[in-house]
Design an enzyme around this catalytic site. Structure first.
Site, PDB file in Angstrom:
ATOM      1  N   HIS A  99     -11.427   2.554   9.796  1.00  0.00           N
ATOM      2  CA  HIS A  99     -10.361   3.458   9.361  1.00  0.00           C
ATOM      3  C   HIS A  99     -10.147   4.595  10.356  1.00  0.00           C
ATOM      4  CE1 HIS A  99      -7.674   4.971   6.250  1.00  0.00           C
ATOM      5  NE2 HIS A  99      -8.239   6.159   6.315  1.00  0.00           N
ATOM      6  N   CYS A 139      -3.295   2.662   8.839  1.00  0.00           N
ATOM      7  CA  CYS A 139      -3.998   3.946   8.939  1.00  0.00           C
ATOM      8  C   CYS A 139      -3.876   4.584  10.320  1.00  0.00           C
ATOM      9  CB  CYS A 139      -5.457   3.807   8.522  1.00  0.00           C
ATOM     10  SG  CYS A 139      -6.439   2.652   9.497  1.00  0.00           S
ATOM     11  N   ASP A 191      -3.893   1.307   4.044  1.00  0.00           N
ATOM     12  CA  ASP A 191      -3.018   0.185   3.710  1.00  0.00           C
ATOM     13  C   ASP A 191      -2.759  -0.720   4.906  1.00  0.00           C
ATOM     14  OD1 ASP A 191      -1.531   1.922   5.216  1.00  0.00           O
ATOM     15  OD2 ASP A 191       0.238   1.900   3.914  1.00  0.00           O
TER      16      ASP A 191
END
Length: 224
Positions: free
Chosen positions: A192, A86, A83
């Site tokens: 990520h 991370c 979102d």
């Protein structure tokens, strides 16, 4: 390709100040991860802001490289929500064994950046005030400058297992070490972050809920 972290949203945190104590309860688990990675020579960390998001093909190749490295060292990822928070969610999980304190972690990092601009300003290729304003927003992606600030704020070593082709393992040292804990994250480059554990030691949902309940009782003003 859609990134695993979304675009920035609302501001960091509205409310009273609160604190969460970092404990050493997980030092044994940290040590187990460290044993599995001690064959590698870590690369010296140089703080920097995020680079360009890779193409779909590059991202796929990078992700497979990261998965192969995790498998090689018998490590698994606790996958955190993508979102935009991370990095802070993964740090929160390593610090407190819950991802839900990510806003608090971001707050500590931003406070560190504000308090010591002389340390970090040279790594930020934009007006420093603008950088601080950006990083104060919930959903803004963390970078390698915020990782250094996290290490410095908590006084803790952070190790990053990466998907970079030529850089497998990055060690981030704090200016002053305050804790024996060692934090372990995975980094799918420019896409990520996740929290990593030894194979077989990944917390179950039940244990996460139990831990969260204990934290709620101890820190009623925290973001649960």
């Amino acid at each position: 390709m859609e990134s695993s972290c979304s675009s920035p949203g609302e501001k960091l945190y509205d409310g009273d100040e609160y604190s969460i104590e970092l404990t050493d309860d997980f030092s044994t688990l940290d040590g187990e991860v460290g044993k599995r990675l001690n064959q590698m020579v870590p690369v010296r960390h140089v703080p920097r802001i995020n680079g360009e998001i890779p193409s779909a093909d590059e991202a796929t190749t990078d992700h497979q490289r990261l998965l192969d490295r995790l498998k090689l060292y018998d490590l698994v990822e606790l996958k955190v929500q993508g979102d935009g928070n991370c990095q802070f969610r993964a740090l929160s999980d390593q610090f407190y064994r819950t991802t839900e304190h990510h806003k608090f972690v971001r707050q500590q990092v931003v406070n560190q950046l504000k308090s010591h601009p002389e340390i970090y300003d040279g790594y930020v290729p934009m007006a420093y005030d603008e950088y601080l304003k950006k990083m104060s927003k919930n959903g803004e992606w963390g970078d390698h400058v915020t990782l250094q600030a996290a290490a410095d704020s908590y006084g803790i070593r952070i190790f990053i297992l990466t998907s970079f082709k030529d850089t497998c393992y990055i060690e981030i040292l704090p200016n002053v070490q305050k804790s024996k804990r060692v934090i372990f994250l995975s980094f799918w480059a420019e896409v990520h972050y996740n929290s990593i554990y030894p194979e077989g030691e990944l917390p179950t949902l039940e244990s996460k809920k139990k831990k969260r309940g204990i934290l709620s009782e101890q820190f009623p003003c925290s973001l649960m």
